[in-house]
Design an enzyme around this catalytic site. Structure first.
Site, PDB file in Angstrom:
ATOM      1  CE  LYS A   1      -3.912  -2.116   2.415  1.00 37.88           C
ATOM      2  NZ  LYS A   1      -4.769  -2.012   3.615  1.00 37.88           N
TER       3      LYS A   1
ATOM      4  CE1 TYR B   1      -8.862  -3.256   0.310  1.00 37.31           C
ATOM      5  CE2 TYR B   1      -8.336  -1.589  -1.316  1.00 37.31           C
ATOM      6  CZ  TYR B   1      -7.941  -2.430  -0.293  1.00 37.31           C
ATOM      7  OH  TYR B   1      -6.636  -2.437   0.128  1.00 37.31           O
TER       8      TYR B   1
ATOM      9  CG  ASN C   1      -3.560  -2.674   6.947  1.00 37.91           C
ATOM     10  OD1 ASN C   1      -3.377  -2.365   5.775  1.00 37.91           O
ATOM     11  ND2 ASN C   1      -4.562  -3.445   7.334  1.00 37.91           N
TER      12      ASN C   1
ATOM     13  CG  HIS D   1      -5.278  -6.157  -0.193  1.00 35.09           C
ATOM     14  ND1 HIS D   1      -6.509  -6.133   0.404  1.00 35.09           N
ATOM     15  CD2 HIS D   1      -5.364  -7.059  -1.202  1.00 35.09           C
ATOM     16  CE1 HIS D   1      -7.313  -6.971  -0.221  1.00 35.09           C
ATOM     17  NE2 HIS D   1      -6.631  -7.555  -1.205  1.00 35.09           N
TER      18      HIS D   1
ATOM     19  CD  GLU E   1      -8.176  -9.628  -3.255  1.00 34.59           C
ATOM     20  OE1 GLU E   1      -8.971  -9.067  -2.481  1.00 34.59           O
ATOM     21  OE2 GLU E   1      -7.067 -10.078  -2.882  1.00 34.59           O
TER      22      GLU E   1
END
Length: 136
Positions: free
Chosen positions: A10, A50, A113, A116, A127
């Site tokens: 990320k 998402y 965080n 992913h 994905e």
């Protein structure tokens, strides 16, 4: 069982210059990076990745964060890759992540965080298909 899964580094990973550290941890775990590229996420990609979070109160801030800087998407392959990656990255909330995990060692807040990763085989196929359709 040999599996493929998606790992996305990320924007906070990019900003904090932790790409090499995280990729190194994946490789040291015995996982293979079979495809990788840096991309700028757009609204369509964020909504596809998402999709289960669309309409939730945290989706807009998540979308803004994910689109704030480039991300690195990786197709990762190895023995039980999905579970191995999930254990390596730690709990979604870095405050709950065990020391020694990526999020436990480097994470700050849930939205930022660092990583992913697909959570189950069906998700991994979906994905990976978004970013690496040639691997499906």
């Amino acid at each position: 069982m040999i599996e493929k899964t998606l790992v996305m580094l990320k924007p906070d990973t990019i900003k904090r210059k932790l790409m090499g550290e995280i990729i190194s941890r994946l490789e040291k775990k015995g996982l293979d990076i079979i495809a990788m590229r840096m991309i700028q996420m757009d609204e369509g990609l964020v909504s596809s990745l998402y999709e289960e979070h669309l309409g939730r109160d945290y989706f807009q801030p998540l979308k803004e964060f994910i689109m704030s800087l480039p991300v690195v998407v990786c197709a990762v392959q190895g023995e039980n890759a999905i579970l191995s990656v999930r254990k390596l990255i730690g709990a979604t909330n870095p405050q709950d992540a065990a020391p020694g995990t990526i999020r436990g060692d480097y994470g700050a807040i849930t939205r930022c965080n660092l990583v992913h990763a697909s959570d189950k085989p069906e998700t991994a196929v979906r994905e990976l298909g978004i970013f690496f359709p040639e691997l499906i």
